[in-house]
Write a protein that holds these residues in place. Structure first.
Motif, short mmCIF file in Angstrom:
data_model
loop_
_atom_site.label_atom_id
_atom_site.label_comp_id
_atom_site.label_asym_id
_atom_site.label_seq_id
_atom_site.Cartn_x
_atom_site.Cartn_y
_atom_site.Cartn_z
N UNK A 1 0.83 -1.19 0.06
CA UNK A 1 -0.10 0.00 -0.08
C UNK A 1 0.87 1.23 -0.13
N UNK A 2 2.03 1.28 0.68
CA UNK A 2 2.84 2.22 0.64
C UNK A 2 3.51 2.71 -0.59
N UNK A 3 3.80 1.49 -1.33
CA UNK A 3 4.37 1.43 -2.61
C UNK A 3 3.27 2.18 -3.58
N UNK A 4 2.11 1.69 -3.44
CA UNK A 4 1.08 2.06 -4.51
C UNK A 4 0.74 3.61 -4.43
N UNK B 1 -1.95 12.08 -0.72
CA UNK B 1 -2.04 10.74 -0.74
C UNK B 1 -0.70 9.97 -0.09
N UNK B 2 0.12 10.57 -0.17
CA UNK B 2 1.43 9.78 0.47
C UNK B 2 1.24 10.48 2.09
N UNK B 3 0.65 11.14 2.33
CA UNK B 3 0.64 11.64 3.95
C UNK B 3 -0.63 10.98 4.61
N UNK B 4 -1.45 10.11 3.74
CA UNK B 4 -2.73 9.72 4.63
C UNK B 4 -2.55 8.30 5.24
N UNK B 5 -3.37 7.97 6.18
CA UNK B 5 -3.18 6.57 6.86
C UNK B 5 -3.53 5.41 5.75
N UNK B 6 -3.91 5.81 4.49
CA UNK B 6 -3.96 4.63 3.47
C UNK B 6 -2.35 4.42 3.00
#
Length: 388
Positions: free
Chosen positions: A9-12, A274-279
């Protein structure tokens, strides 16, 4: 079971951030470069240089601070360039890039970032941006009658995306438009090729009238509509980074690479979220890895900048216009809301908006500058009248 160093998910998240950034504004950069007479080869070089610049800056700031700092080009700035660079030579355009980026570096070195933003009323800056962006919305929908199936499919896909997954609405429009263009036979397959293009050095030329009419508004738009929201997004996500040193790094990199088509390197806002969200990662202290992944994807996009440009050239103009209009719709509406939020400043903001949108040119100086001047005069006169 051991958690991987870089979860999928981090890579995505890093990949999606870059994809959304390119989908949202690559078409606008194409239009801006074309307005200055850039060839397809020149534009490919610009896209290569921009991708590499954003990749290097994102990796540098993220790995240094261990904070998800994502950089981006200035989409509102590119929108201003589409109209501002009409009939302007590439040498003059590069001179303007150097001028604006030098001002940004100066802001970082002197700590004037916050102070300069206070000089221009926020409502007027927002109204000027709205006036610049209006043509993109009109352009998108004016192409609809002649390209009903293509533009209609993009509009419906965007609407469905807004209802179901707002963050990916522009990506949905891009995919739907690409499929529709293929089915309608509007794609020039012979223009598509995969190649690595080395950016070409363009000697700068400094034209005082252009620096004033395009360079100064471009600087203000970049700082007010890109860097300021970028820092606000970082703070809202719980991350604190020194504004001055960060601005110096991004501005200096853009200044160094301006002769190769890097018109700006800014702190990202929408894609950074997008990169700073819990997702991206449940642990806020690990989300920097998503931004680092985005930096690597930026580098890859830069290496294949020529391929991205050839894909843009292969698609119909209506596809580019509709995608740009949909991508800027949220920015346009948000700018109008901010411009008209204060009742006491509405008249001045509307004057700024209308003069900017009119496209007038006086003394060789463009409408964005005159919109700010006209709005500023109204703002000052009405403020004095209220005090009296």
């Amino acid at each position: 079971m051991r958690t991987p160093a870089l979860p999928f998910p981090t890579l995505l998240a890093g990949f999606v951030a870059v994809l959304v950034g390119y989908a949202s504004s690559a078409a606008i950069i194409w239009q801006a470069a074309s307005a200055a007479g850039a060839t397809a080869q020149d534009i490919a070089g610009w896209m290569t240089a921009l991708g590499l610049a954003m990749g290097v800056s994102t990796l540098l700031l993220t790995l240094w601070r261990k904070v998800p700092v994502l950089t981006a080009w200035s989409t509102p700035g590119a929108a201003l360039l589409v109209s501002g660079l009409q009939g302007v030579s590439l040498n003059d355009a590069v001179g303007m890039f150097i001028f604006a980026n030098a001002l940004i570096v100066l802001c970082g070195i002197t700590g004037l970032f916050a102070r300069i933003m206070k000089i221009v009323p926020h409502s007027l800056a927002a109204a000027m941006l709205a006036g610049i962006l209006l043509r993109f919305g009109l352009q998108a929908f004016s192409a609809l009658p002649q390209n009903l199936w293509l533009c209609g499919s993009m509009l419906l896909a965007w609407l469905a995306g807004k209802a179901l997954a707002p963050r990916y609405a522009v990506v949905a429009a891009l995919l739907a438009g690409s499929v529709a263009a293929l089915l309608l036979g509007d794609v020039n397959a012979t223009a598509v090729h995969f190649a690595v293009v080395v950016p070409r050095y363009i000697a700068p030329h400094f034209e005082p009238a252009l620096l004033l009419s395009i360079g100064l508004p471009f600087f203000l738009v970049t700082m007010a509509s890109q860097n300021a929201p970028g820092f606000a997004t970082l703070q809202a996500s719980g991350y604190r980074v020194p504004a001055s040193s960060t601005i110096v790094i991004t501005g200096a990199l853009a200044l160094l690479l301006s002769p190769f088509g890097v018109y700006s390197v800014c702190i990202a806002a929408i894609t950074a979220a997008i990169c700073q969200s819990p997702d991206a990662h449940p642990d806020p202290h690990q989300r920097w890895k998503a931004a680092a992944a985005a930096g690597v994807f930026y580098l890859l996009a830069g290496v294949f900048g020529g391929s991205i440009t050839s894909l843009m050239a292969a698609l119909p103009v209506a596809w580019i216009q509709m995608l740009a209009g949909l991508a800027l719709l949220g920015t346009l509406s948000g700018s109008l809301v901010q411009a008209l939020a204060q009742e006491s400043e509405r008249d001045a903001a509307m004057v700024t908006f209308l003069v900017t949108a009119s496209g007038l040119t006086l003394g060789g100086i463009g409408s964005a500058f005159w919109g700010l001047i006209a709005g500023g005069l109204c703002f000052s006169a009405l403020s004095l009248a209220r005090r009296a």
